[in-house]
Design a protein around this motif. Structure first.
Motif, PDB file in Angstrom:
ATOM      1  N   PRO A 282       0.826  -1.228   0.000  1.00 18.20           N
ATOM      2  CA  PRO A 282       0.000   0.000   0.000  1.00 18.20           C
ATOM      3  C   PRO A 282       0.850   1.265   0.000  1.00 18.20           C
ATOM      4  O   PRO A 282       1.792   1.391   0.783  1.00 18.20           O
ATOM      5  N   GLY A 283       0.522   2.173  -0.918  1.00 21.29           N
ATOM      6  CA  GLY A 283       1.243   3.438  -1.005  1.00 21.29           C
ATOM      7  C   GLY A 283       2.585   3.360  -1.682  1.00 21.29           C
ATOM      8  O   GLY A 283       3.293   4.367  -1.784  1.00 21.29           O
ATOM      9  N   ARG A 284       2.955   2.205  -2.209  1.00 16.65           N
ATOM     10  CA  ARG A 284       4.291   2.022  -2.782  1.00 16.65           C
ATOM     11  C   ARG A 284       4.215   1.285  -4.123  1.00 16.65           C
ATOM     12  O   ARG A 284       5.028   0.393  -4.405  1.00 16.65           O
ATOM     13  N   VAL A 285       3.251   1.669  -4.930  1.00 12.15           N
ATOM     14  CA  VAL A 285       3.069   1.050  -6.244  1.00 12.15           C
ATOM     15  C   VAL A 285       3.037   2.149  -7.305  1.00 12.15           C
ATOM     16  O   VAL A 285       2.231   3.076  -7.227  1.00 12.15           O
ATOM     17  N   SER A 286       3.911   2.037  -8.291  1.00  9.08           N
ATOM     18  CA  SER A 286       3.958   2.986  -9.400  1.00  9.08           C
ATOM     19  C   SER A 286       3.471   2.303 -10.666  1.00  9.08           C
ATOM     20  O   SER A 286       3.663   1.093 -10.851  1.00  9.08           O
ATOM     21  N   VAL A 287       2.821   3.074 -11.544  1.00 10.47           N
ATOM     22  CA  VAL A 287       2.373   2.535 -12.826  1.00 10.47           C
ATOM     23  C   VAL A 287       2.859   3.430 -13.957  1.00 10.47           C
ATOM     24  O   VAL A 287       3.020   4.640 -13.780  1.00 10.47           O
ATOM     25  N   ASP A 288       3.092   2.815 -15.123  1.00 12.55           N
ATOM     26  CA  ASP A 288       3.527   3.529 -16.317  1.00 12.55           C
ATOM     27  C   ASP A 288       2.372   3.615 -17.302  1.00 12.55           C
ATOM     28  O   ASP A 288       1.656   2.628 -17.511  1.00 12.55           O
ATOM     29  N   LEU A 289       2.224   4.774 -17.933  1.00 14.83           N
ATOM     30  CA  LEU A 289       1.228   4.957 -18.975  1.00 14.83           C
ATOM     31  C   LEU A 289       1.906   5.640 -20.160  1.00 14.83           C
ATOM     32  O   LEU A 289       2.549   6.682 -19.991  1.00 14.83           O
ATOM     33  N   MET A 290       1.764   5.056 -21.347  1.00 15.86           N
ATOM     34  CA  MET A 290       2.411   5.599 -22.530  1.00 15.86           C
ATOM     35  C   MET A 290       1.471   6.517 -23.301  1.00 15.86           C
ATOM     36  O   MET A 290       0.249   6.360 -23.259  1.00 15.86           O
ATOM     37  N   LEU A 291       2.058   7.466 -24.016  1.00 19.43           N
ATOM     38  CA  LEU A 291       1.295   8.378 -24.860  1.00 19.43           C
ATOM     39  C   LEU A 291       2.025   8.552 -26.182  1.00 19.43           C
ATOM     40  O   LEU A 291       3.201   8.194 -26.315  1.00 19.43           O
ATOM     41  N   GLY A 292       1.303   9.091 -27.175  1.00 20.39           N
ATOM     42  CA  GLY A 292       1.923   9.342 -28.463  1.00 20.39           C
ATOM     43  C   GLY A 292       2.051   8.122 -29.334  1.00 20.39           C
ATOM     44  O   GLY A 292       2.951   8.042 -30.175  1.00 20.39           O
ATOM     45  N   LEU A 293       1.134   7.144 -29.183  1.00 18.34           N
ATOM     46  CA  LEU A 293       1.155   5.962 -30.023  1.00 18.34           C
ATOM     47  C   LEU A 293       0.580   6.277 -31.404  1.00 18.34           C
ATOM     48  O   LEU A 293      -0.167   7.242 -31.565  1.00 18.34           O
ATOM     49  N   PRO A 294       0.894   5.475 -32.420  1.00 23.79           N
ATOM     50  CA  PRO A 294       0.302   5.685 -33.736  1.00 23.79           C
ATOM     51  C   PRO A 294      -1.228   5.664 -33.668  1.00 23.79           C
ATOM     52  O   PRO A 294      -1.813   4.769 -33.045  1.00 23.79           O
ATOM     53  N   ALA A 295      -1.843   6.661 -34.264  1.00 21.61           N
ATOM     54  CA  ALA A 295      -3.311   6.782 -34.360  1.00 21.61           C
ATOM     55  C   ALA A 295      -3.972   7.071 -33.016  1.00 21.61           C
ATOM     56  O   ALA A 295      -5.199   7.135 -32.941  1.00 21.61           O
ATOM     57  N   GLN A 296      -3.213   7.272 -31.972  1.00 23.47           N
ATOM     58  CA  GLN A 296      -3.802   7.565 -30.658  1.00 23.47           C
ATOM     59  C   GLN A 296      -4.354   8.988 -30.638  1.00 23.47           C
ATOM     60  O   GLN A 296      -3.738   9.907 -31.178  1.00 23.47           O
ATOM     61  N   GLN A 297      -5.530   9.149 -30.014  1.00 17.32           N
ATOM     62  CA  GLN A 297      -6.188  10.444 -29.948  1.00 17.32           C
ATOM     63  C   GLN A 297      -6.227  10.948 -28.508  1.00 17.32           C
ATOM     64  O   GLN A 297      -6.193  10.161 -27.552  1.00 17.32           O
ATOM     65  N   VAL A 298      -6.321  12.262 -28.356  1.00 21.88           N
ATOM     66  CA  VAL A 298      -6.232  12.885 -27.039  1.00 21.88           C
ATOM     67  C   VAL A 298      -7.383  12.450 -26.137  1.00 21.88           C
ATOM     68  O   VAL A 298      -7.167  12.038 -24.989  1.00 21.88           O
ATOM     69  N   GLY A 299      -8.621  12.539 -26.624  1.00 24.46           N
ATOM     70  CA  GLY A 299      -9.774  12.239 -25.783  1.00 24.46           C
ATOM     71  C   GLY A 299      -9.766  10.831 -25.204  1.00 24.46           C
ATOM     72  O   GLY A 299      -9.879  10.656 -23.984  1.00 24.46           O
ATOM     73  N   PRO A 300      -9.656   9.796 -26.037  1.00 29.37           N
ATOM     74  CA  PRO A 300      -9.609   8.428 -25.491  1.00 29.37           C
ATOM     75  C   PRO A 300      -8.440   8.202 -24.543  1.00 29.37           C
ATOM     76  O   PRO A 300      -8.572   7.488 -23.545  1.00 29.37           O
ATOM     77  N   TRP A 301      -7.278   8.822 -24.849  1.00 32.67           N
ATOM     78  CA  TRP A 301      -6.138   8.636 -23.939  1.00 32.67           C
ATOM     79  C   TRP A 301      -6.415   9.273 -22.584  1.00 32.67           C
ATOM     80  O   TRP A 301      -6.096   8.688 -21.538  1.00 32.67           O
ATOM     81  N   LEU A 302      -7.004  10.458 -22.576  1.00 35.16           N
ATOM     82  CA  LEU A 302      -7.357  11.086 -21.301  1.00 35.16           C
ATOM     83  C   LEU A 302      -8.379  10.244 -20.546  1.00 35.16           C
ATOM     84  O   LEU A 302      -8.365  10.193 -19.310  1.00 35.16           O
ATOM     85  N   GLY A 303      -9.259   9.559 -21.298  1.00 36.75           N
ATOM     86  CA  GLY A 303     -10.194   8.642 -20.644  1.00 36.75           C
ATOM     87  C   GLY A 303      -9.461   7.509 -19.939  1.00 36.75           C
ATOM     88  O   GLY A 303      -9.852   7.094 -18.837  1.00 36.75           O
ATOM     89  N   GLN A 304      -8.391   6.991 -20.555  1.00 34.26           N
ATOM     90  CA  GLN A 304      -7.582   5.962 -19.893  1.00 34.26           C
ATOM     91  C   GLN A 304      -6.963   6.497 -18.610  1.00 34.26           C
ATOM     92  O   GLN A 304      -6.931   5.815 -17.580  1.00 34.26           O
ATOM     93  N   LEU A 305      -6.439   7.719 -18.690  1.00 30.65           N
ATOM     94  CA  LEU A 305      -5.814   8.313 -17.509  1.00 30.65           C
ATOM     95  C   LEU A 305      -6.835   8.492 -16.385  1.00 30.65           C
ATOM     96  O   LEU A 305      -6.531   8.195 -15.210  1.00 30.65           O
ATOM     97  N   GLN A 306      -8.023   8.950 -16.716  1.00 33.71           N
ATOM     98  CA  GLN A 306      -9.071   9.113 -15.703  1.00 33.71           C
ATOM     99  C   GLN A 306      -9.455   7.763 -15.102  1.00 33.71           C
ATOM    100  O   GLN A 306      -9.686   7.658 -13.895  1.00 33.71           O
ATOM    101  N   GLU A 307      -9.522   6.740 -15.947  1.00 26.52           N
ATOM    102  CA  GLU A 307      -9.820   5.394 -15.441  1.00 26.52           C
ATOM    103  C   GLU A 307      -8.711   4.915 -14.517  1.00 26.52           C
ATOM    104  O   GLU A 307      -8.963   4.321 -13.458  1.00 26.52           O
ATOM    105  N   LEU A 308      -7.466   5.175 -14.907  1.00 25.77           N
ATOM    106  CA  LEU A 308      -6.345   4.756 -14.072  1.00 25.77           C
ATOM    107  C   LEU A 308      -6.380   5.444 -12.714  1.00 25.77           C
ATOM    108  O   LEU A 308      -6.031   4.832 -11.685  1.00 25.77           O
ATOM    109  N   LEU A 309      -6.799   6.686 -12.679  1.00 25.51           N
ATOM    110  CA  LEU A 309      -6.880   7.414 -11.409  1.00 25.51           C
ATOM    111  C   LEU A 309      -7.874   6.783 -10.450  1.00 25.51           C
ATOM    112  O   LEU A 309      -7.785   6.972  -9.236  1.00 25.51           O
TER     113      LEU A 309
END
Length: 535
Positions: A282-309
């Motif tokens: 607890p409190g000691r877990v980090s996660v990686d999230l990538m951005l700038g993939l081919p064909a990736q769009q801003v809105g769906p990626w921000l949705g992933q980030l919100q889900e991750l939160l």
């Protein structure tokens, strides 16, 4: 947003910490023996209060020998790749972020931000910059090579883990002796996929470090994890072995993107592993999230980030994809099978993502790394402070001051890449160092500048003067017309605390360095060519 808005200092691969200038390919490959000579460090000069007052102060007397500390790493990645990795022990922070320097797989050792108050990593202190830093080692094996990864990794037909374990232990002991390190503040297991190694191997490396140096009970010990290689029972066994922090290579919460990246896990696998990890650490877990993939769009990626939160712990790393020659993804883009990543969209994702994280209570303490509740990576902090670290394992990078060479010449080191050859060299020589490159004073100062400005703390006057006691930050940047423009634009701050980027400046660090690095080079050359009174 312009293409130059994303910081591009050093290697652009995931989890990489290599500074912008290395030149490590030019080092000699000579073998060395352990020597016990007391180290010498350069003492800090007085903080620069003003350009005039800071000039011409006398050099501090040589400091007395001090007990050396460091970070241990099992790998220093050379480029962007999967989040799985090797081991390391701190004196230097673990990875500097996907926008940062490179490193190879293996374990490492290490030690211990906006314009807010300075906050040390949880459970630790911000280490002194001139003490030896974390070391990192490597577990170079993976189940599969991801489509974007050009790390030093191998898909084995069979791994003789007992032999690999013995060599990791031997090399860690040898490098600890060569460096004269007496204390290890952090350990990082990267790769490769170190979560494929057995907990017994992790325990053996940690035990070797504890026998050769002081490894405090509260030292940060991080393991990079792939969701498919770390069920809950295995994570618990790593905890028993001594791991107390996890870095999960989640990368995406979209199954189509995960297949594009060649990942072996699904979004559900990632969230399940994340939940199990948070329960155990607890409190000691980090996660990686990538951005700038081919064909990736801003809105769906921000949705992933919100889900991750809604599922994450207190540390998130945002890494932009870097297409590396020789990878499957690079070939697909070159052949037109995939669209090239759009740098404008990637810059927008980065800006929007950091704003979302700030709103969620995260502090952007480094270009790619965000933490709340004080959960900074102690190990990585050492990298950004240009501290010393030991790199253990195939392809691992490290840098420290070997004993017996003056005590103040820092060397960049690269271990042999191929695992079988590395093991042969370790069995013959006690370590597999392939190249050693002494770092010049100007080169080190350039790295202090480029790496320090990656953090929200920036470079304090005291920190700078531990590397350069004669030439202050005020001397270098205080009278520069070009720097004054950046200060007036609100991108940089130079004051009693030191030099740092503003929130806006942190996002355009690459362009700022185009002004700052030449100014540093000019000032340093002028200071070294000036006649010395009485000399």
């Amino acid at each position: 947003m312009a293409q130059g808005t994303r910081p591009r200092t050093g290697c652009q691969k995931a989890g990489c910490s290599r500074p912008p200038r290395t030149g490590w390919t030019d080092g000699c490959g000579e073998r060395i023996s352990a020597q016990q000579v007391a180290p010498q460090t350069r003492g800090p000069g007085p903080p620069g209060a003003s350009t005039d007052a800071a000039r011409g102060h006398a050099a501090p007397p040589p400091s007395a020998p001090v007990a050396r500390s460091a970070c241990l790493c099992t790998a220093w990645r050379p480029g962007r790749g999967s989040a799985s990795g090797a081991a390391s022990w701190p004196v230097a922070p673990r990875r500097s972020g996907r926008h940062g320097a490179a490193r190879g797989p293996g374990p490492r050792l290490g030690g211990s931000g906006q314009d807010g108050p300075e906050a040390p990593p949880r459970g630790g202190r911000i280490p002194e910059p001139c003490t030896p830093e974390p070391a990192r080692g490597a577990w170079p094996y993976c189940e599969k090579r991801c489509s974007y990864c050009n790390f030093n990794k191998y898909i084995p037909r069979g791994v003789e883990e007992a032999a690999m374990r013995s060599c990791l232990v031997t090399e860690a002991q040898t490098l600890l002796q060569l460096s004269g390190v007496r204390r290890v503040d952090s350990v990082f297991f990267g790769g490769g996929t170190p979560s494929l190694a057995s907990p017994h191997t992790v325990a053996a490396v940690l035990e070797a470090v504890a026998q050769a140096a002081h490894l405090p009970a509260d030292s940060e010990v991080t393991l990079e994890v792939n969701p498919t290689s770390a069920p809950g029972s295995r994570l618990a066994a790593f905890g028993t072995a001594g791991v107390n922090r996890l870095s999960i290579g989640l990368q995406s919460l979209d199954d189509t993107e995960l297949r594009l990246l060649g990942r072996t896990h699904s979004a559900n696998d990632a969230l399940r592993t994340l939940a199990e990890a948070r329960h155990l650490f607890p409190g000691r877990v980090s996660v990686d999230l990538m951005l700038g993939l081919p064909a990736q769009q801003v809105g769906p990626w921000l949705g992933q980030l919100q889900e991750l939160l809604r599922h994450c712990d207190d540390h998130i790393s945002l890494y932009q994809l870097s297409l590396e020659r020789g990878t499957a993804l690079f070939t697909q883009v070159q052949q037109g099978a995939l669209p090239a990543p759009d740098p404008e969209l990637a810059a927008e994702m980065y800006q929007e993502g950091r704003a979302v994280l700030r709103e969620a209570g995260f502090r952007q303490y480094e270009v790619s790394n965000f933490a709340r509740n004080g959960a900074l990576s102690t190990h990585n902090w050492t990298y950004w402070q240009c501290g010393q670290y030991l790199g253990v394992g195939p392809g691992a990078h490290g840098r420290f001051m070997p004993q017996g060479v003056g005590g103040h010449i820092q060397e960049a080191r690269i271990q042999t890449l191929e695992p079988d050859n590395w093991m042969k060299e370790v069995m013959l020589f006690g370590h597999g160092t392939r190249k050693r490159v002494p770092l010049g004073e100007l080169e080190l100062l350039e790295e202090v500048l480029a790496m320090g400005l990656r953090t929200d703390l920036g470079i304090t006057h005291q920190h700078w003067q531990q590397f350069e006691p004669q030439l202050t930050l005020w001397d270098v940047f205080g009278a520069s017309t070009e720097v004054k423009v950046l200060l007036e634009q609100g991108l940089l701050l130079l004051d009693h605390r030191g030099l740092r980027c503003s929130w806006e400046g942190l996002a355009v660090l690459d362009s700022l360095l185009l002004t700052l690095l030449p100014r540093l080079q000019e000032s340093w050359l002028q200071s070294t060519s000036s006649p010395v009174p009485g000399g």
